[in-house]
Design an enzyme around this catalytic site. Structure first.
Site, PDB file in Angstrom:
ATOM      1  N   ARG A 171      15.783  26.870  43.876  1.00 38.71           N
ATOM      2  CA  ARG A 171      15.797  25.812  44.891  1.00 38.71           C
ATOM      3  C   ARG A 171      15.979  26.481  46.252  1.00 38.71           C
ATOM      4  O   ARG A 171      16.361  27.655  46.314  1.00 38.71           O
ATOM      5  CB  ARG A 171      16.967  24.846  44.627  1.00 38.71           C
ATOM      6  CG  ARG A 171      16.773  24.039  43.373  1.00 38.71           C
ATOM      7  CD  ARG A 171      18.014  23.207  43.050  1.00 38.71           C
ATOM      8  NE  ARG A 171      17.862  22.574  41.754  1.00 38.71           N
ATOM      9  CZ  ARG A 171      18.881  22.256  40.959  1.00 38.71           C
ATOM     10  NH1 ARG A 171      20.125  22.522  41.323  1.00 38.71           N
ATOM     11  NH2 ARG A 171      18.647  21.673  39.810  1.00 38.71           N
ATOM     12  N   ARG A 264      20.568  14.297  45.984  1.00 38.81           N
ATOM     13  CA  ARG A 264      20.592  15.760  46.098  1.00 38.81           C
ATOM     14  C   ARG A 264      19.229  16.286  46.583  1.00 38.81           C
ATOM     15  O   ARG A 264      19.149  17.326  47.238  1.00 38.81           O
ATOM     16  CB  ARG A 264      20.955  16.389  44.743  1.00 38.81           C
ATOM     17  CG  ARG A 264      21.253  17.860  44.845  1.00 38.81           C
ATOM     18  CD  ARG A 264      21.780  18.428  43.545  1.00 38.81           C
ATOM     19  NE  ARG A 264      20.740  18.502  42.520  1.00 38.81           N
ATOM     20  CZ  ARG A 264      20.938  18.895  41.277  1.00 38.81           C
ATOM     21  NH1 ARG A 264      22.140  19.249  40.877  1.00 38.81           N
ATOM     22  NH2 ARG A 264      19.950  18.940  40.406  1.00 38.81           N
ATOM     23  N   ARG A 275      14.991  14.745  33.791  1.00 37.93           N
ATOM     24  CA  ARG A 275      16.435  14.982  33.754  1.00 37.93           C
ATOM     25  C   ARG A 275      17.187  13.710  33.352  1.00 37.93           C
ATOM     26  O   ARG A 275      18.176  13.773  32.626  1.00 37.93           O
ATOM     27  CB  ARG A 275      16.919  15.499  35.111  1.00 37.93           C
ATOM     28  CG  ARG A 275      16.663  16.979  35.278  1.00 37.93           C
ATOM     29  CD  ARG A 275      16.675  17.470  36.706  1.00 37.93           C
ATOM     30  NE  ARG A 275      16.170  18.833  36.721  1.00 37.93           N
ATOM     31  CZ  ARG A 275      16.932  19.931  36.700  1.00 37.93           C
ATOM     32  NH1 ARG A 275      18.240  19.810  36.733  1.00 37.93           N
ATOM     33  NH2 ARG A 275      16.390  21.123  36.660  1.00 37.93           N
TER      34      ARG A 275
HETATM   35  N1  LIG Z   1      22.280  26.743  27.603  1.00 39.91           N
HETATM   36  C1  LIG Z   1      22.337  27.035  28.895  1.00 39.91           C
HETATM   37  N2  LIG Z   1      22.250  26.070  29.795  1.00 39.91           N
HETATM   38  C2  LIG Z   1      22.338  26.405  31.104  1.00 39.91           C
HETATM   39  C3  LIG Z   1      22.534  27.732  31.530  1.00 39.91           C
HETATM   40  N3  LIG Z   1      22.585  27.739  32.879  1.00 39.91           N
HETATM   41  C4  LIG Z   1      22.451  26.476  33.271  1.00 39.91           C
HETATM   42  N4  LIG Z   1      22.290  25.661  32.209  1.00 39.91           N
HETATM   43  C5  LIG Z   1      22.148  24.217  32.172  1.00 39.91           C
HETATM   44  O1  LIG Z   1      20.820  23.889  32.489  1.00 39.91           O
HETATM   45  C6  LIG Z   1      20.805  22.589  33.053  1.00 39.91           C
HETATM   46  C7  LIG Z   1      19.930  22.592  34.282  1.00 39.91           C
HETATM   47  O2  LIG Z   1      20.521  23.397  35.274  1.00 39.91           O
HETATM   48  P1  LIG Z   1      19.913  23.393  36.745  1.00 39.91           P
HETATM   49  O3  LIG Z   1      18.444  23.616  36.655  1.00 39.91           O
HETATM   50  O4  LIG Z   1      20.703  24.335  37.583  1.00 39.91           O
HETATM   51  O5  LIG Z   1      20.075  21.908  37.221  1.00 39.91           O
HETATM   52  P2  LIG Z   1      21.348  20.978  37.529  1.00 39.91           P
HETATM   53  O6  LIG Z   1      22.188  20.851  36.298  1.00 39.91           O
HETATM   54  O7  LIG Z   1      20.721  19.696  37.905  1.00 39.91           O
HETATM   55  O8  LIG Z   1      22.102  21.610  38.655  1.00 39.91           O
HETATM   56  C8  LIG Z   1      22.260  22.212  33.307  1.00 39.91           C
HETATM   57  O9  LIG Z   1      22.670  21.355  32.246  1.00 39.91           O
HETATM   58  C9  LIG Z   1      22.991  23.508  33.205  1.00 39.91           C
HETATM   59  O10 LIG Z   1      24.321  23.325  32.731  1.00 39.91           O
HETATM   60  C10 LIG Z   1      22.635  28.734  30.529  1.00 39.91           C
HETATM   61  O11 LIG Z   1      22.818  29.917  30.772  1.00 39.91           O
HETATM   62  N5  LIG Z   1      22.535  28.339  29.241  1.00 39.91           N
HETATM   63  N1  LIG Z   2      32.255  12.544  42.579  1.00 37.57           N
HETATM   64  C1  LIG Z   2      31.153  12.566  43.300  1.00 37.57           C
HETATM   65  N2  LIG Z   2      30.822  11.492  44.028  1.00 37.57           N
HETATM   66  C2  LIG Z   2      29.679  11.475  44.752  1.00 37.57           C
HETATM   67  N3  LIG Z   2      28.791  12.489  44.801  1.00 37.57           N
HETATM   68  C3  LIG Z   2      29.053  13.584  44.069  1.00 37.57           C
HETATM   69  C4  LIG Z   2      30.240  13.686  43.270  1.00 37.57           C
HETATM   70  N4  LIG Z   2      30.239  14.866  42.670  1.00 37.57           N
HETATM   71  C5  LIG Z   2      29.103  15.504  43.048  1.00 37.57           C
HETATM   72  N5  LIG Z   2      28.412  14.731  43.905  1.00 37.57           N
HETATM   73  C6  LIG Z   2      27.083  15.028  44.497  1.00 37.57           C
HETATM   74  O1  LIG Z   2      26.117  14.818  43.469  1.00 37.57           O
HETATM   75  C7  LIG Z   2      25.055  15.747  43.579  1.00 37.57           C
HETATM   76  C8  LIG Z   2      24.903  16.484  42.259  1.00 37.57           C
HETATM   77  O2  LIG Z   2      26.035  17.346  42.105  1.00 37.57           O
HETATM   78  P1  LIG Z   2      25.883  18.798  41.468  1.00 37.57           P
HETATM   79  O3  LIG Z   2      27.191  19.447  41.620  1.00 37.57           O
HETATM   80  O4  LIG Z   2      24.690  19.452  42.043  1.00 37.57           O
HETATM   81  O5  LIG Z   2      25.602  18.386  39.956  1.00 37.57           O
HETATM   82  P2  LIG Z   2      25.231  19.265  38.685  1.00 37.57           P
HETATM   83  O6  LIG Z   2      25.632  20.669  38.973  1.00 37.57           O
HETATM   84  O7  LIG Z   2      26.016  18.664  37.572  1.00 37.57           O
HETATM   85  O8  LIG Z   2      23.759  19.108  38.493  1.00 37.57           O
HETATM   86  C9  LIG Z   2      25.386  16.646  44.745  1.00 37.57           C
HETATM   87  O9  LIG Z   2      24.636  16.222  45.867  1.00 37.57           O
HETATM   88  C10 LIG Z   2      26.877  16.462  44.951  1.00 37.57           C
HETATM   89  O10 LIG Z   2      27.238  16.629  46.297  1.00 37.57           O
END
Ligand SMILES: Nc1nc2c(ncn2[C@@H]2O[C@H](COP(=O)(O)OP(=O)(O)O)[C@@H](O)[C@H]2O)c(=O)[nH]1
Ligand SMILES: Nc1ncnc2c1ncn2[C@@H]1O[C@H](COP(=O)(O)OP(=O)(O)O)[C@@H](O)[C@H]1O
Length: 398
Positions: A171, A264, A275
Site C-alpha cells: 500500500r 481506510r 475482505r
Molecule cells: N497466515 C498469515 N496471515 C497473515 C500474515 N500476515 C498478515 N496476515 C493476515 O492477512 C490478512 C490480510 O492482511 P493485510 O493485507 O495486511 O490487510 P489488513 O488485515 O486489512 O490490514 C490479515 O488477516 C492479516 O492478519 C502471515 O504471515 N500469515
Molecule cells: N476502535 C476503532 N474505532 C474506529 N476506527 C478504528 C478503530 N480501530 C481502528 N480503526 C480504524 O479502522 C481502520 C482499520 O484499522 P486497521 O488497524 O488498519 O485494521 P486491520 O489491521 O485489522 O486491518 C483504520 O483506518 C483505523 O484507523
C-alpha cells in the site's frame, strides 16, 4: 555399508551421552548415532551433523533446517529427552553457546514427509524468561494494526513485530521490511518448501507467511514477539512449538467493520467485497474454534487498548520496566557437562575436572519453551560455587 566411528561407546553412563573426539560428539538416540561437529558438508562455517544408523550400518546425511550454529573449536552435547540434544559451544558467549538439535518432534516428522528424507532442526537457546509470543487475529479492518502500533509505540523495548512475507502489492505508505517483506510468489513458495516458514496461508487471494527468521530476530533482541496473522495461520501456530497466547479482535458490528474498511481507503471496491465476504467466515471461526485464549471487541479504541494491555499483564508500572538481560558468560572449549533432571551442570574448571570448581554453572531447563522452527526460550543460567548449591547429594560430576 559404513564403519561405526571408533569413539562410540555402546552405552553411556549416568544418562550423559557425551563422547568426543576432537571437535565431534556422538549421541545415541535409539538405533541412531548423531555425530555433531566438524564442518557441515555444504557450509564450512557451521557445525555439521551426520547420522549413523546402527541397524543398517549406513551413514545418513540429514537435511538440516533452521539457522545453524557457527563452527567453534569444541562443544559438548547432552541428550535431553529422546527428541533433542543440547549442544554447548565452547569459546562462545552465553548468548550464542546453547543450541538444540531436534529430531523426531512433530515439526521434524512433517518436514520429513515433505522432503522424503531424514531431517534434523537446529534451534538456538535464548536465556531469560521472555514471555510468550502474542498472536493477534481478526477480520480485515477491525483495527489489529492500529492496536499493535499503539503497543509497539508505548512499549518499544518490550515488543517486537514479526514482519510477515506477502505476495500482495504494497500500500502507499507501507515499507518493505517494516510492514511486510513483499515477495514474489515463486520465491515464497520455494522458501516454504525449504522449511523457512513457521506458517503460511492464502488470504484474500494472496500468500502470507511468517518466516522462522521473522520470529527469531525478535527473540534474539530479547523482546516479546507479536504476530498479526489470519485465523488459518493462528491454527498452524497453535499446532507448532511456538507456545503463544492467541487473541482475537472482533468488531462491534459488521456494519462498523465495513465502515472502517471503506474509510481506510486502501483497497479497491472488489478487494473490499472479498475482505467482507471472508470476514464473515473469520468471525465465525474466531467465535467457535476454541482456538483463541481471549476475544476483545474493538468498539472504542482506547477501551479496547486498555483491555489488550490488561490481557497482557501490562499495568502502569510495567511501562518503564525493561527486560533484564542475563549477564554474558564466556564458556571455554574445555568444560564438562552433566545432567541432573532438568538441570545441566557445566564445569568450566578445566584443570580439575573431578572437583566442583568456582567456574561452575547451572543451566536450568525446567521452563523450556518453544523450539524448532524458531528459538528455544526460557533457559536460566546461574553460577554456583559447589554442586551442593543446587543439587543434592548423589549428584556427582561425571
Ligand atoms: N497466515 C498469515 N496471515 C497473515 C500474515 N500476515 C498478515 N496476515 C493476515 O492477512 C490478512 C490480510 O492482511 P493485510 O493485507 O495486511 O490487510 P489488513 O488485515 O486489512 O490490514 C490479515 O488477516 C492479516 O492478519 C502471515 O504471515 N500469515
Ligand atoms: N476502535 C476503532 N474505532 C474506529 N476506527 C478504528 C478503530 N480501530 C481502528 N480503526 C480504524 O479502522 C481502520 C482499520 O484499522 P486497521 O488497524 O488498519 O485494521 P486491520 O489491521 O485489522 O486491518 C483504520 O483506518 C483505523 O484507523
Amino acid at each position: 555399508m559404513g564403519e561405526a566411528p571408533a569413539f562410540f561407546a555402546d552405552s553411556f553412563p549416568n544418562g550423559v551421552d557425551l563422547k568426543s573426539k576432537g571437535h565431534e560428539t556422538a549421541i545415541c538416540v535409539g538405533s541412531k548415532i548423531y555425530v555433531i561437529g566438524g564442518a557441515d558438508q555444504e557450509s564450512l562455517s557451521v557445525i555439521g551433523v551426520r547420522i549413523f544408523d546402527k541397524s543398517s550400518g549406513e551413514w545418513i546425511n540429514p537435511i538440516v533446517v533452521g539457522t545453524q550454529p557457527k563452527l567453534s573449536n569444541g562443544h559438548s552435547a547432552v541428550l535431553l529427552n529422546g527428541d533433542r540434544i543440547l549442544v554447548i559451544k565452547g569459546n562462545s558467549k552465553s548468548d550464542d553457546c546453547f543450541w538444540f538439535l531436534e529430531m523426531g518432534t512433530p515439526f521434524i516428522r512433517e518436514q520429513e514427509k515433505t522432503h522424503g528424507n531424514e531431517v534434523v532442526a537446529w534451534s538456538k537457546g535464548v536465556l531469560g524468561n521472555v514471555e510468550k509470543p502474542i498472536v493477534i487475529s481478526g477480520p480485515s479492518g477491525v483495527g489489529k494494526g492500529t492496536l499493535i502500533s499503539k503497543l509497539m509505540k508505548d512499549f518499544p523495548s518490550m515488543f517486537g513485530f514479526s514482519v510477515s512475507h506477502t505476495t500482495r502489492a504494497p500500500r502507499e505508505k507501507e515499507q518493505n521490511g517494516f510492514h511486510y517483506h513483499f515477495s514474489d510468489r515463486s520465491v515464497m513458495e520455494r522458501d516454504i518448501k525449504d522449511g523457512k516458514f513457521l506458517e503460511f496461508a492464502s488470504v484474500h487471494g494472496n500468500l502470507y507467511g511468517t518466516s522462522v527468521d521473522a520470529v527469531e530476530v525478535v527473540a534474539d533482541a530479547g523482546k516479546r514477539c507479536i504476530l498479526d496473522i489470519d485465523v488459518q495461520g493462528a491454527r498452524s501456530v497453535r499446532a507448532s512449538s511456538l507456545d503463544a497466547i492467541f487473541i482475537f479482535i472482533s468488531p462491534p458490528s459488521f456494519e462498523e467493520l465495513e465502515k472502517r474498511l471503506r474509510a481506510r481507503a486502501t483497497e479497491t471496491e472488489e478487494q473490499i467485497q472479498k475482505r467482507l465476504r471472508n470476514a464473515r467466515a473469520e468471525l465465525e471461526q474466531g467465535k467457535s474454534s476454541g482456538l483463541f485464549d481471549h476475544t476483545l471487541v474493538n468498539d472504542d479504541l482506547e477501551s479496547c487498548y486498555e483491555n489488550l494491555k490488561n490481557t497482557l499483564g501490562l499495568t502502569e508500572g510495567v511501562k518503564t520496566a525493561r527486560i533484564t538481560y542475563p549477564e554474558l558468560v564466556d564458556f571455554p572449549v574445555e568444560h564438562l557437562v552433566s545432567k541432573i533432571d532438568q538441570k545441566i551442570l557445566i564445569n568450566c574448571g578445566a584443570a580439575e575436572y573431578q572437583k566442583a570448581s568456582d567456574n561452575m554453572y547451572v543451566l536450568d531447563l525446567s521452563l523450556l519453551k518453544g523450539g524448532a522452527p524458531g528459538r528455544t526460550r526460557g533457559l536460566n543460567l546461574y553460577v554456583t560455587n559447589s554442586s551442593n548449591d543446587c543439587v543434592n547429594g548423589d549428584n556427582q560430576l561425571s
